[in-house]
Design an enzyme around this catalytic site. Structure first.
Site: not given
Length: 519
Positions: A222, A256
């Site tokens: 991820e 993010c």
């Protein structure tokens, strides 16, 4: 308020024996029963709830996270995940019947079994130090795996609290926390795992993927990305400004998924900037620095990195710009730039920086978005229904929120993950169970069906091949040009089905007559 536990590095020498013990527990089949998994999920829920004040305090100390944000994005998120998983794991773990199985193959009882991957390593991140660490572990527990969690050393107070929660709530022979930095992580990667789950930067993700490849260990990565937002001429500048500002002020922009840059139609750039100023005052009426709702940068290294991006930019600061290293404070900073080569766009900011690049039209915006980063973690178009649909159809990304900033990632039961350089694999909701589960295909061949299987045994003949073709061949519903045959395909399929049925009936009759003859 109880005192926060201390952060203590795990001895590197102890890591092999710790991980060996966790692997031994998996091989003892302790985690396979659904009752055990559900019990562990329920106990973890209470561990998180009972330590919620400590978690909130730790998040405040580590990253300046407000109590509201800590509850919203960390505590309630993981507690709800425990409940959701415990309610659904029994259903998800059941064997599946595969789809589109030929009639003859159904006699073999084909099924898909859900097996745990084994012993897994989860490496968490500092920006959401609970959600991004505990969330994957919840999936591993539900899948029947044993797990080692390595929280981020950049959020040491939260990492220490997580170690306390795990030790008090979970079976220590199956789940444990290992603390430390690069040396401890390196030692962990030297161990053999059945799955590695990492959340963090692409640079570290590359290192982990290379290390995992040495032992053919599957990974879920991820990662981040230079995520584009696009605001067209037909967009509502006020709506776009409020929503994109929220996406860049949550967690002080250390998300993010937040947009790394915004491509705005040149005709509404000034309107958009004006609405950003208005929204900033509405969000923080007493000033951003004084607000208890605005976080801080995690450490001085990240602070200096963000400051350098602004200092090196050739753009013009139109909003914000205040920085205070003593408090690790960076005000939401809007910079008007004129090039994709500007320092504000070259790298992922991972902070409260909002560069704006004017564009002439939507086509140019899409072109730039694809050139800057063709596989970002998210893309965020604002405009008419047709415009946002065009953006979605002509770009790639891990996910997308139309007319919003990363809302798709705030739904905890939707799959979350990247594509290409923004990551591989997905989790959350059912996907968390699936990412730690091996789908194991199983069949059972009955003795009575041997007469049907004579075609697979040598010697091979044309007659056997023709028999196999009748039993297994599919009739095309298209011609040699790839055009659909329409009703003709149905007719051909019907003929094929009748032929297959005839073969099955013939085999059945043959078996019946053979049994009668023996009697």
């Amino acid at each position: 308020m109880a005192q926060l536990p201390p952060f203590e590095h795990t001895s590197i020498d102890a890591i092999p024996s710790i991980t060996a013990g966790i692997r031994a527990s998996f091989l003892s089949h302790k985690t396979r029963p659904l009752e055990f998994r559900i019990q562990q999920l329920r106990k973890l829920y209470w561990g998180l709830k009972d330590n919620s004040e400590l978690i909130a305090e730790a998040c405040k100390k580590d990253i300046g996270k407000s109590s509201f944000e800590a509850y919203l994005t960390e505590i309630s998120w993981t507690m709800n995940d425990c409940i959701f998983m415990s309610k659904n794991v029994t259903k998800w773990a059941q064997d599946e019947k595969p789809e589109d199985i030929a009639l003859t193959n159904k006699f073999f009882g084909p099924r898909i079994r859900k097996d745990p991957m084994g012993t897994v390593l989860v490496i968490g991140a500092y920006n959401f130090p609970v959600q991004l660490s505990v969330g994957p572990v919840i999936g591993a527990i539900a899948a029947g795996c044993t797990a080692v969690l390595k929280p981020s050393e950049q959020a040491p107070h939260t990492a220490a609290v997580l170690q306390k929660v795990f030790a008090e709530s979970l079976d220590p022979s199956c789940y444990t926390v290992i603390q430390g930095g690069v040396p401890e992580t390196t030692a962990l990667l030297d161990q053999k795992w059945d799955k590695i789950f990492y959340t963090g930067s692409a640079n570290v993700g590359t290192i982990i993927a290379k290390k995992a490849a040495e032992t053919l260990t599957p990974v879920t990565l991820e990662l981040g990305g230079r995520n584009p937002a696009i605001v067209t001429k037909q967009a509502d500048p006020r709506l776009a400004a409020r929503r994109l500002l929220w996406a860049k002020t949550l967690n002080a922009g250390q998300v993010c998924l937040s947009q790394n840059f915004t491509l705005v139609d040149k005709d509404i750039v000034q309107d958009f900037i004006r609405e950003l100023k208005t929204a900033l005052k509405e969000f923080y009426p007493q000033g951003v620095k004084k607000s208890p709702d605005y976080g801080r940068i995690v450490n001085q290294r990240q602070f200096q990195r963000l400051k350098k991006m602004v200092d090196d930019s050739n753009g013009k600061i139109v909003i914000g710009g205040e920085m205070d290293e003593s408090e690790l404070f960076i005000e939401p900073t809007v910079v008007l730039v004129d090039s994709t080569e500007d320092s504000m766009l070259k790298d992922e900011s991972f902070g409260p920086l909002l560069p704006i690049l004017p564009v002439t039209d939507l086509d140019e915006a899409i072109k730039i978005a694809n050139e800057v980063h063709d596989t970002p973690l998210g893309v965020y178009p604002f405009g008419s229904k047709e415009e946002v649909a065009k953006v979605i159809s002509q770009t790639r990304s891990g996910g997308a929120s139309m007319n919003d900033g990363f809302f798709h990632a705030s739904i905890p039961t939707m799959p979350f993950g990247g594509v290409g350089t923004s990551g591989t694999g997905a989790y959350r909701g059912k996907s968390s169970f699936e990412t730690f589960t091996h789908r194991r295909s199983i069949t059972t061949t009955p003795a009575w069906i041997e007469g049907m299987l004579d075609i697979r045994y040598p010697p091979y003949t044309l007659a056997k091949q023709n028999k196999f073709s009748k039993m297994n061949g599919l009739k095309p519903d298209f011609d040699r040009e790839g055009r659909s045959l329409g009703w003709a395909s149905w007719f051909l399929g019907l003929i094929g089905l009748k032929s297959l049925t005839a073969v099955v009936i013939a085999v059945g009759i043959r078996f019946y007559l053979q049994r009668r003859a023996k009697l």
